[in-house]
Design an enzyme around this catalytic site. Structure first.
Site, mmCIF file in Angstrom:
data_model
loop_
_atom_site.group_PDB
_atom_site.id
_atom_site.type_symbol
_atom_site.label_atom_id
_atom_site.label_comp_id
_atom_site.label_asym_id
_atom_site.label_seq_id
_atom_site.Cartn_x
_atom_site.Cartn_y
_atom_site.Cartn_z
ATOM 1 N N LYS A 52 1.008 -1.447 -0.044
ATOM 2 C CA LYS A 52 -0.213 -0.159 -0.239
ATOM 3 C C LYS A 52 1.295 1.234 0.296
ATOM 4 C CE LYS A 52 -4.468 -1.796 0.508
ATOM 5 N NZ LYS A 52 -5.850 -0.500 -0.446
ATOM 6 N N SER A 305 0.937 -9.598 -0.056
ATOM 7 C CA SER A 305 0.717 -8.365 0.489
ATOM 8 C C SER A 305 1.205 -7.782 1.387
ATOM 9 C CB SER A 305 -1.086 -8.166 0.215
ATOM 10 O OG SER A 305 -1.330 -9.059 1.094
#
Length: 321
Positions: A52, A305
């Site tokens: 992110k 992730s």
């Protein structure tokens, strides 16, 4: 791949890579100790512990400083929160982050550690957006969306750009799906550079709105009470973004789902066998492989992730049932 006009191009991803050069970590491809040709792309090693950061930093770096100098606001359950908080700190501007009450405590603490102001809200996507919009309008701040934004998608796309550059012979890239920013960006860059590669998305069975959306050819929303059942807090979004779905519809070959037990098994395996600590969402891609939701047919990359996991929870998972 069709000639459809997509929200983000390879040139956009390459421009994001230039902005991120020397700021974001170029995470390695690590081959797993398996008989098959399988690698992980551990974004758990990324700045703030997840992919992110890439999108958040690219979004801020794409804006004139005068538009963000009063500060930025974002809504997130945790990893986007940390990414925006860190990107804002690096740009020298304040950040206000709206986080749901069910956000993982470790993610709230790490977001605050970057100097961000934390505002808590209810657990639905609509409530998060409502509170963030009110803060934006009242304080005159710039809103940084979690996934439905071309700048965010381009930043996340640098994950795929690095995969294609490091392993041009890749046949399959497996990516988790929440709002769809990561899979959209990865699909954009990988399909442009490795057009024969397959892009496979993974969701928990308990939050499979993207799979249903792809199957029905329209964005399907799941209620907050339904998606929050999964331990994979990074993909508790109720629906994929509009820009993201436009890309997923064209470039993502398949979306599969996995059980909660498969996620826990994958977390445990990664810690004990690969020596990589991940959060539940980060284990989704390996869970798809281990549960045979996908098959290996040539060099395969599993995108991990993130690794922002509560240490007590992680210890319990590793210890096993």
């Amino acid at each position: 791949m069709t000639g459809a006009k997509l929200p983000v191009s390879l040139a956009d991803v390459e421009a994001a890579a230039e902005r991120l050069e020397g700021v974001a970590v170029r995470t390695p491809l690590l081959r797993l100790p398996l008989d098959d040709d399988v690698y992980i792309k551990p974004e758990s090693l990324q700045r703030t512990g997840s992919f992110k950061f890439r999108g958040a930093y690219n979004a801020l770096a794409s804006m004139p400083f005068r538009s963000i100098e009063r500060g930025v606001v974002a809504d997130s359950s945790g990893n986007h929160a940390q990414g925006v908080a860190a990107a804002a700190a690096l740009h020298g501007v304040p950040a206000t982050i709206v986080m749901p009450e069910n956000a993982a405590p470790v993610k709230v603490l790490r977001t605050a550690a970057w100097g961000a102001e934390i505002v808590r809200c209810g657990n639905s996507t609509d409530e998060r957006k409502r509170v963030a919009a009110a803060i934006r309008d009242t304080r005159g701040l710039e809103y940084i969306p979690p996934f439905d934004d071309a700048r965010i998608i381009a930043g996340q796309g640098t994950v795929g750009l690095e995969i294609a550059q490091a392993l041009p012979q890749v046949t399959t890239v497996v990516v988790c799906i929440g709002g769809g920013g990561l899979v959209s960006g990865v699909a954009t860059s990988v399909k442009a550079l490795c057009p024969n590669a397959r892009i496979v998305g993974v969701e928990p069975e308990l939050a499979a709105d993207a799979q249903q959306s792809l199957r029905e050819g329209r964005i399907v929303s799941w209620p907050a009470a339904k998606v929050t059942r999964t331990i994979c807090d990074g993909v508790r979004t109720q629906e994929v973004g509009v820009l993201n779905f436009a890309t997923i519809s064209v470039l993502v070959d398949q979306i599969v789902t996995v059980s909660e037990d498969a996620v826990l098994d994958a977390m445990r395996w990664l810690a004990l066998e690969a020596k990589v600590l991940v959060e539940p969402t980060g284990a989704l891609t390996l869970a798809a492989l281990q549960s045979q939701a996908i098959a290996v047919d040539g060099p395969t990359v599993l995108v991990i992730s993130g690794g922002n996991v509560d240490p007590v929870f992680a210890a319990a998972v590793i210890a096993g049932p």
